[in-house]
Design a protein around this motif. Structure first.
Motif, mmCIF file in Angstrom:
data_model
loop_
_atom_site.group_PDB
_atom_site.id
_atom_site.type_symbol
_atom_site.label_atom_id
_atom_site.label_comp_id
_atom_site.label_asym_id
_atom_site.label_seq_id
_atom_site.Cartn_x
_atom_site.Cartn_y
_atom_site.Cartn_z
ATOM 1 N N ASP A 46 0.720 -1.249 -0.081
ATOM 2 C CA ASP A 46 -0.009 0.036 0.225
ATOM 3 C C ASP A 46 0.784 1.372 0.004
ATOM 4 O O ASP A 46 0.198 2.346 0.427
ATOM 5 N N HIS A 101 3.627 -5.275 3.094
ATOM 6 C CA HIS A 101 2.702 -6.026 3.906
ATOM 7 C C HIS A 101 2.434 -7.461 3.148
ATOM 8 O O HIS A 101 1.900 -7.375 1.841
ATOM 9 N N GLU A 159 -2.541 -3.832 16.780
ATOM 10 C CA GLU A 159 -1.947 -4.589 15.598
ATOM 11 C C GLU A 159 -0.707 -5.374 15.798
ATOM 12 O O GLU A 159 0.374 -4.655 16.214
ATOM 13 N N ARG A 205 -6.642 -11.940 3.086
ATOM 14 C CA ARG A 205 -6.939 -10.392 2.842
ATOM 15 C C ARG A 205 -8.079 -10.320 1.609
ATOM 16 O O ARG A 205 -8.777 -9.390 1.910
ATOM 17 N N ARG A 228 -11.302 -10.942 3.083
ATOM 18 C CA ARG A 228 -11.861 -9.617 3.862
ATOM 19 C C ARG A 228 -12.124 -8.551 3.117
ATOM 20 O O ARG A 228 -13.109 -7.928 3.180
ATOM 21 N N GLY A 286 -5.251 -3.665 0.352
ATOM 22 C CA GLY A 286 -5.765 -3.784 1.888
ATOM 23 C C GLY A 286 -6.710 -2.619 1.924
ATOM 24 O O GLY A 286 -7.103 -1.921 1.171
ATOM 25 N N ARG A 287 -7.142 -2.284 3.464
ATOM 26 C CA ARG A 287 -8.143 -1.224 3.732
ATOM 27 C C ARG A 287 -7.597 0.158 2.999
ATOM 28 O O ARG A 287 -8.534 0.802 2.663
ATOM 29 N N PRO A 288 -6.196 0.433 3.264
ATOM 30 C CA PRO A 288 -5.879 1.768 2.497
ATOM 31 C C PRO A 288 -6.479 1.959 0.791
ATOM 32 O O PRO A 288 -6.912 3.312 0.679
ATOM 33 N N SER A 341 -8.575 9.393 6.000
ATOM 34 C CA SER A 341 -8.717 9.221 7.335
ATOM 35 C C SER A 341 -10.296 9.201 7.662
ATOM 36 O O SER A 341 -10.435 8.476 8.670
ATOM 37 N N PHE A 369 -11.557 5.715 7.250
ATOM 38 C CA PHE A 369 -11.163 4.793 8.309
ATOM 39 C C PHE A 369 -12.079 5.209 9.510
ATOM 40 O O PHE A 369 -12.714 4.418 10.309
ATOM 41 N N SER A 390 -12.205 1.272 10.266
ATOM 42 C CA SER A 390 -11.282 1.109 11.535
ATOM 43 C C SER A 390 -12.174 0.088 12.482
ATOM 44 O O SER A 390 -13.592 -0.168 12.288
ATOM 45 N N HIS A 392 5.078 5.339 3.281
ATOM 46 C CA HIS A 392 3.961 4.917 2.503
ATOM 47 C C HIS A 392 3.742 5.554 1.165
ATOM 48 O O HIS A 392 3.076 5.375 0.471
ATOM 49 N N LYS A 402 0.760 8.450 3.241
ATOM 50 C CA LYS A 402 0.879 9.106 4.654
ATOM 51 C C LYS A 402 1.849 10.178 4.453
ATOM 52 O O LYS A 402 3.043 9.938 4.312
HETATM 53 P P1 AMP Z 1 -4.925 -3.651 6.319
HETATM 54 O O1 AMP Z 1 -3.563 -4.050 6.148
HETATM 55 O O2 AMP Z 1 -5.763 -3.729 4.993
HETATM 56 O O3 AMP Z 1 -5.746 -4.100 7.622
HETATM 57 O O4 AMP Z 1 -4.883 -2.179 6.479
HETATM 58 C C1 AMP Z 1 -3.941 -1.599 7.485
HETATM 59 C C2 AMP Z 1 -3.264 -0.273 7.112
HETATM 60 O O5 AMP Z 1 -4.285 0.635 6.957
HETATM 61 C C3 AMP Z 1 -2.251 0.073 7.990
HETATM 62 O O6 AMP Z 1 -0.866 -0.449 7.677
HETATM 63 C C4 AMP Z 1 -2.151 1.590 7.765
HETATM 64 O O7 AMP Z 1 -1.326 2.012 6.669
HETATM 65 C C5 AMP Z 1 -3.698 1.781 7.301
HETATM 66 N N1 AMP Z 1 -4.414 2.443 8.397
HETATM 67 C C6 AMP Z 1 -4.941 2.033 9.489
HETATM 68 N N2 AMP Z 1 -5.780 2.711 10.067
HETATM 69 C C7 AMP Z 1 -5.849 3.646 9.665
HETATM 70 C C8 AMP Z 1 -6.231 5.100 9.941
HETATM 71 N N3 AMP Z 1 -6.804 5.543 10.835
HETATM 72 N N4 AMP Z 1 -6.056 6.309 8.814
HETATM 73 C C9 AMP Z 1 -5.404 5.876 7.808
HETATM 74 N N5 AMP Z 1 -4.659 4.762 7.470
HETATM 75 C C10 AMP Z 1 -5.053 3.682 8.340
#
Ligand code: AMP
Ligand code: ZN
Ligand code: FE
Ligand code: FE
Length: 293
Positions: free
Chosen positions: A12, A37, A72, A98, A101, A131-133, A149, A152, A157, A248, A252
């Motif tokens: 990511d 990751h 984490e 992943r 999910r 991933g979530r990002p 942000s 999330f 989150s 990142h 970030k």
């Molecule tokens: P995942 O691996 O899919 O669970 O995503 C986790 C990643 O999301 C982390 O390594 C962070 O880079 C990013 N992340 C987690 N929480 C936040 C947040 N509150 N705001 C921005 N990025 C986040």
């Protein structure tokens, strides 16, 4: 100055591995490790770029592990063989988990009335592990939130309506995989795992008993008190200290390679213990460049 924690487009991050090396050189970084990751697909490109730039480079990974009641738990691996059969098998498993999910998260967002598609997400993933990002970026692009942000804090989150648990590998399994592939295992950003000092000490001792070798003492978001605390614990428990920015790229934007928010500065001699443990001089996944250790 070195940086042992950076992400590329293979997970990511927003930069190609060779671009990370270019930025490292520009910032005066003499040693770098690529820690995407749950994937090592960027390793070849990364080590080639380190060789070309004559900077010290280590293969690496950041494994998401079962957090055992904490936030984490990420375990970094250095100097390991990306083609070791255990690495190949376990990364395939982690990426499948992943993906399951990710699809559930998109389904939850759809149930919440947001017509986000899987294709919307993939646009933001380039060649990497999704991933979530990436889901957050897709929500921004589709103007469903104003920034990542917010994505999330409103949806993704833990505890938010589109959050989805995921199956992780046990930390011991991750540590054993790293060792089997010839690498060392390091506990990443410990305070993102356990915030309370007493629990953290107990947790680190548990990981030491599982075979972990080091702890990430210098990290972008650590205060100097946290750094000192970790340095003390590392000495008492028998971990070597490491450090990195968790760069990142645009995801970030306040974090710079080597410098973190501004003053990270991980010393070159943190490499000495790692080099000894991974037999750096004969390890094909370590490039010996100009770091002084
Ligand atoms: P995942 O691996 O899919 O669970 O995503 C986790 C990643 O999301 C982390 O390594 C962070 O880079 C990013 N992340 C987690 N929480 C936040 C947040 N509150 N705001 C921005 N990025 C986040
Ligand atoms: Zn990340
Ligand atoms: Fe992490
Ligand atoms: Fe990271």
């Amino acid at each position: 100055m070195i940086d042992l924690h950076v992400h590329s487009v293979f997970s990511d991050g927003s930069d190609a591995p060779a671009e990370l090396v270019r930025m490292a050189v520009e910032s005066g970084v003499t040693g770098l490790a690529l820690t995407d990751h749950d994937t090592m697909d960027g390793t070849g490109e990364f080590l080639d770029a380190c060789r070309a730039a004559t900077i010290t480079g280590l293969s690496g990974i950041e494994l998401s592990c079962e957090p055992l009641g904490g936030g984490e738990l990420h375990i970094l691996g250095y100097g390991l063989n990306p083609e070791h059969p255990l690495v190949v098998e376990k990364m395939k498993w982690a990426q499948e988990k992943r993906m399951e999910r990710n699809h559930r998260i998109v389904a939850k967002l759809n149930e919440l009335g947001m017509p986000l598609t899987w294709e919307d997400v993939l646009v933001h993933a380039e060649k990497g592990v999704v991933g979530r990002p990436h889901i957050a970026s897709a929500l921004v692009a589709r103007q469903m939130v104003t920034n990542t942000s917010q994505a999330f804090s409103l949806y993704l989150s833990k505890g938010k309506p589109a959050y989805q648990e995921r199956e992780y590998m046990a930390p011991q399994e991750g540590i054993e995989m790293i060792h089997a592939a010839g690498g060392v295992a390091v506990v990443a950003h410990p305070f993102l795992w356990l915030k309370d000092s007493h629990r953290l000490e107990a947790g680190l001792r548990k990981l030491k008993a599982m075979g972990a070798d080091g702890v990430e003492v210098r990290y972008t978001s650590h205060t100097s008190e946290q750094m000192m605390e970790l340095l003390r614990l590392a000495g008492e428990i028998g971990f070597f200290p490491t450090g990195g920015s968790d760069y990142h790229g645009t995801r970030k934007p306040d974090i710079k390679v080597g410098c973190g928010f501004s003053s990270l500065c991980v010393p070159d001699d943190y490499l000495t213990a790692i080099f000894r443990a991974v037999h750096a001089t004969e390890n094909p996944f370590v490039v010996l460049g100009n770091a002084s250790c």
